[in-house]
Scaffold this motif. Structure first.
Motif: not given
Length: 454
Positions: A8-14, A34-39
């Motif tokens: 999830r984080l990789t998709r966002t950062l990419d 990122l907030r959704m990924a952490l939740l």
């Protein structure tokens, strides 16, 4: 470990990595993702709020908005804030106290305390060259005492005997006296667990702590319980002066919520990760390296350290000499490499430490790597010494004989030979200095003595 969070984080950062300029809307969108990924990773809410607030404050500042490569700068900020959330820096065990250094293991039943005790004893014995005594103060479950005796004997450390019905406080005192007589460096005390935190349990472990005055009090917790792991650790930290946390079963935790929550919720550092059932599967916790894994950047340093421990250095030297000579890389060498890989553990544990490893893991999701390695070794074992040395000799009739001898189809022999060709090409590149260049780029981060010669 952390697969779903990493993806999830990789998709966002990419999505923002290559941007020449980042707007406030883009930063807010990335922060929301990122907030959704952490939740979804079951990270504690106060940790998420703190992380996102700090991230946005830095992302909207001059550090990123005035950067020539804002996407890369944003990635560095995420890595830094993750590292801080995980504890900032690694905190090793305090082994400088007057011996025997007492380590008290606390935690709920089923969290992996007894196995972790054996893993820690093995690490102290093999890596730190310490003499270790272990003792079980779990007088409520006979199986717990016997389990510790078996696993501790298996790693070659001294076990102080105890039995159901004895007073746990007296057991601990007697074990400490025994460790002193034996001039042991470390005494590890395994305590009783319960299915939930209760007053009786807390009173007993507090009395144990007072009786032996441990230098280290480690809370062992199952990482797969998510933020509940952090809450349980806090309940223990309110009663005991914990010095650190050990997260177990991390290899089965795809979310990572516990790792990201424990330090902030308890104020205590994570010191070790249990990454498998075997007694050598205990990793030192490095916040910066774990942060790199989470954002898909891998953990090459840990991989190099593990390789140094598990790969036969003498065999590696022989192979290096062979590669630089005219003899070249043959099938016997290829088999040796396969067997070395088997000793290093699962392919998944290796891939997750490589940059982009999460994507490679996804591609190999339906591939049984261990089975493939065993099949490769079986095929090579069915060859003659001459065939291993001169693979070009292997034509159709020889392939049929090798396939029959190893119990596979001819197509599998062809597939293995293609893999060998690819590996041989790679080895030639490494012999030409490719690996040395990669290691030098890591600079001073490598452990002592591991930089290649210039």
């Amino acid at each position: 470990m952390f697969e779903s969070l990493t993806q999830r984080l990789t998709r966002t950062l990419d999505s923002i990595r290559g941007q020449g300029r980042l707007t406030e809307d883009q930063i807010n969108t990335a922060a929301r993702e990122l907030r959704m990924a952490l939740l979804e990773a079951d990270v504690a809410l106060p940790v998420i709020k703190s992380f996102i607030d700090k991230l946005k404050a830095r992302a909207l500042g001059a550090e990123i908005t005035q950067s020539l490569t804002p996407g890369q700068a944003f990635l560095r900020v995420v890595q830094h804030e993750l590292t801080e959330a995980l504890g900032g820096t690694s905190e090793p065990l305090n082994l400088r106290a007057q011996p025997p250094v007492v380590i008290l293991m606390a935690g709920l039943q089923g969290s992996g305390k007894t196995t972790t005790t054996a893993k820690l004893a093995r690490r102290l014995k093999e890596d730190d060259k310490k003499s270790v005594v272990v003792v079980s103060c779990d007088v409520y479950r006979p199986a717990a005492i016997e389990q510790l005796r078996i696993v501790a004997t298996g790693v070659g450390v001294d076990v102080f005997p105890s039995a159901v019905g004895q007073d746990p406080i007296q057991i601990a005192k007697d074990a400490l006296a025994y460790a002193r007589k034996q001039f042991a460096d470390v005494l590890i005390v395994d305590t009783a667990g319960r299915t939930t935190v209760d007053q009786e349990m807390m009173a007993e472990i507090a009395a144990l702590h007072a009786a032996v005055q441990p230098t280290e009090t480690l809370f062992v917790v199952d990482s797969m319980t998510g933020q509940d792991a952090a809450n349980t650790a806090k309940a223990f930290a309110d009663v005991l002066p914990l010095t650190g946390v050990v997260l177990t079963k991390v290899d089965g935790d795809s979310r990572g919520g516990a790792a990201l929550s424990v330090r902030t919720v308890t104020g205590r550092p994570i010191k070790f990760l249990g990454v498998g059932e075997k007694t050598d599967k205990l990793e030192v916790f490095h916040p910066d390296r774990i942060a790199n894994r989470i954002i898909g950047q891998g953990d090459v340093l840990t991989l190099i350290e593990e390789t140094t421990k598990k790969v036969d250095a003498e065999q590696a030297q022989k192979l290096a000499k062979k590669l630089t000579s005219k003899k070249g890389f043959d099938l016997a060498d290829f088999r040796e490499q396969m067997q070395q890989m088997q000793s290093m553990g699962s392919l998944e544990s290796i891939l997750e430490k490589l940059p982009g490893g999460a994507q490679m893991q996804a591609q190999l999701k339906n591939v049984n790597a261990e089975k493939e390695i065993r099949r490769t070794v079986a095929i090579i074992n069915s060859m003659t010494p001459q065939e291993r040395k001169f693979p070009d000799l292997i034509k159709a009739s020889r392939k049929r004989r090798i396939a029959t001898g190893s119990g596979v189809e001819v197509q599998e022999v062809n597939k293995m030979l293609r893999q060998f060709e690819t590996s041989r090409d790679l080895m030639k590149k490494m012999a030409g200095g490719g690996m040395a260049k990669m290691l030098r780029r890591l600079g001073g981060k490598l452990p002592p003595g591991m930089m290649p010669p210039r």
